[in-house]
Motif scaffolding. Structure first.
Motif, PDB file in Angstrom:
ATOM      1  N   ASP A   5       0.860  -1.170   0.000  1.00 43.98           N
ATOM      2  CA  ASP A   5       0.000   0.000   0.000  1.00 43.98           C
ATOM      3  C   ASP A   5       0.909   1.238   0.000  1.00 43.98           C
ATOM      4  O   ASP A   5       1.611   1.504   0.977  1.00 43.98           O
ATOM      5  CB  ASP A   5      -0.914   0.002   1.224  1.00 43.98           C
ATOM      6  N   THR A   7      -0.024   4.341  -0.104  1.00 46.04           N
ATOM      7  CA  THR A   7      -0.770   5.540   0.276  1.00 46.04           C
ATOM      8  C   THR A   7       0.077   6.506   1.102  1.00 46.04           C
ATOM      9  O   THR A   7       0.121   7.715   0.828  1.00 46.04           O
ATOM     10  CB  THR A   7      -2.030   5.166   1.063  1.00 46.04           C
ATOM     11  N   HIS A   8       0.776   5.989   2.121  1.00 47.13           N
ATOM     12  CA  HIS A   8       1.565   6.860   2.993  1.00 47.13           C
ATOM     13  C   HIS A   8       2.710   7.525   2.225  1.00 47.13           C
ATOM     14  O   HIS A   8       3.039   8.689   2.467  1.00 47.13           O
ATOM     15  CB  HIS A   8       2.111   6.067   4.183  1.00 47.13           C
ATOM     16  N   LYS A   9       3.315   6.786   1.320  1.00 44.96           N
ATOM     17  CA  LYS A   9       4.404   7.354   0.530  1.00 44.96           C
ATOM     18  C   LYS A   9       3.895   8.493  -0.349  1.00 44.96           C
ATOM     19  O   LYS A   9       4.539   9.544  -0.476  1.00 44.96           O
ATOM     20  CB  LYS A   9       5.042   6.264  -0.330  1.00 44.96           C
ATOM     21  N   GLN A  11       1.171  10.292   0.225  1.00 47.23           N
ATOM     22  CA  GLN A  11       0.791  11.405   1.097  1.00 47.23           C
ATOM     23  C   GLN A  11       2.014  12.211   1.532  1.00 47.23           C
ATOM     24  O   GLN A  11       1.955  13.433   1.661  1.00 47.23           O
ATOM     25  CB  GLN A  11       0.045  10.878   2.326  1.00 47.23           C
ATOM     26  N   SER A  12       3.131  11.522   1.748  1.00 39.56           N
ATOM     27  CA  SER A  12       4.362  12.208   2.126  1.00 39.56           C
ATOM     28  C   SER A  12       4.824  13.156   1.017  1.00 39.56           C
ATOM     29  O   SER A  12       5.220  14.301   1.281  1.00 39.56           O
ATOM     30  CB  SER A  12       5.456  11.184   2.435  1.00 39.56           C
ATOM     31  N   GLN A  15       2.465  16.180   0.885  1.00 42.32           N
ATOM     32  CA  GLN A  15       2.708  17.153   1.946  1.00 42.32           C
ATOM     33  C   GLN A  15       3.879  18.064   1.594  1.00 42.32           C
ATOM     34  O   GLN A  15       3.870  19.254   1.901  1.00 42.32           O
ATOM     35  CB  GLN A  15       2.992  16.428   3.269  1.00 42.32           C
ATOM     36  N   SER A  20      -3.171  18.659   0.136  1.00 42.38           N
ATOM     37  CA  SER A  20      -3.726  18.069   1.352  1.00 42.38           C
ATOM     38  C   SER A  20      -4.600  16.837   1.130  1.00 42.38           C
ATOM     39  O   SER A  20      -4.849  16.075   2.068  1.00 42.38           O
ATOM     40  CB  SER A  20      -4.557  19.123   2.101  1.00 42.38           C
ATOM     41  N   SER A  21      -5.094  16.627  -0.083  1.00 42.74           N
ATOM     42  CA  SER A  21      -6.006  15.499  -0.303  1.00 42.74           C
ATOM     43  C   SER A  21      -5.796  14.908  -1.685  1.00 42.74           C
ATOM     44  O   SER A  21      -5.223  15.548  -2.578  1.00 42.74           O
ATOM     45  CB  SER A  21      -7.464  15.946  -0.156  1.00 42.74           C
ATOM     46  N   ARG A  40      -1.532   4.230  -5.636  1.00 45.14           N
ATOM     47  CA  ARG A  40      -1.508   3.854  -4.207  1.00 45.14           C
ATOM     48  C   ARG A  40      -1.456   2.337  -4.048  1.00 45.14           C
ATOM     49  O   ARG A  40      -0.898   1.810  -3.076  1.00 45.14           O
ATOM     50  CB  ARG A  40      -2.737   4.416  -3.500  1.00 45.14           C
TER      51      ARG A  40
END
Length: 224
Positions: A5, A7-9, A11-12, A15, A20-21, A40
């Motif tokens: 997954d 997703t966190h990568k 989102q990083s 940022q 933001s989304s 993702r």
């Protein structure tokens, strides 16, 4: 093997550029949220090259970094482990960049060639003016009584040829008395209604359907 997954990568990276989304990322890059979901889920090899290029630009990472960061399974991905699909993406990018540079160079060469052709054709039309005018001007200085009517053709003939070559037409000639048309004529003084007789004081020009300069006119009753 289950896929990673990412997703966190993602989102990083978002940022770091102030996004933001995923919806905001979708709008900024001009791609669908479904395509972002594919990234993702580690399905980057199924995404089109143009989509990846848009995302890489918005996220401020190179295409190579994007492909490498969001590829593979739970194993650590490095350059030696990049699968053939990712390598194919790199090849496409390289080919695309090469083609871009080739077309850009070709366009610049064509622009230079067209500019030179334009200059050459204009010089040929103005040849008599370029060659004879300096001598005529010098003769006029030596002999102030030299009739201007003898010099005017040196300018008028090349100018007429140039206007004809460029498809530029005159809107009535100086001294002509014509019906006033506010779309094509500009009053220098007084007032006139459409259809009133006016006298042309300065030429106007058209190029095809495009009006370049309105002819400057004066009402007949006010003309000198």
């Amino acid at each position: 093997m289950n896929q990673i997954d990412f997703t966190h990568k993602l989102q990083s990276l978002m940022q770091q550029v102030g996004i933001s989304s995923f919806k905001s990322l979708s709008r900024a890059a001009g791609v669908s949220e479904r395509q972002i979901l594919q990234m993702r889920q580690g399905k980057i090899h199924k995404m089109r090259l143009e989509i990846l290029m848009k995302l890489s630009q918005v996220l401020h990472v190179s295409l190579d970094e994007l492909v490498e960061s969001f590829s593979g399974s739970r194993e650590v991905v490095n350059r030696e482990q990049v699968n053939s699909q990712d390598l194919d993406l790199r090849t496409q990018v390289s080919n695309l960049q090469t083609e871009y540079h080739r077309l850009n160079n070709l366009l610049q060469t064509q622009q230079q060639s067209l500019h030179q052709e334009f200059q050459q054709s204009s010089i040929q039309i103005l040849e008599s003016l370029l060659l004879q005018w300096p001598t005529a001007a010098e003769k006029a200085k030596e002999n102030p009584e030299l009739a201007a009517v003898k010099i005017v053709p040196l300018i008028q003939k090349p100018l007429d040829k140039l206007l004809q070559a460029w498809g530029i037409e005159v809107i009535a000639y100086v001294g002509a008395e014509i019906p006033y048309d506010p779309q094509q004529h500009q009053l220098l003084e007084g007032a006139a209604k459409p259809g009133d007789l006016v006298q042309v004081r300065y030429l106007g020009y058209r190029q095809g359907e495009r009006l370049l300069y309105r002819a400057k006119v004066s009402p007949i009753n006010n003309s000198l």
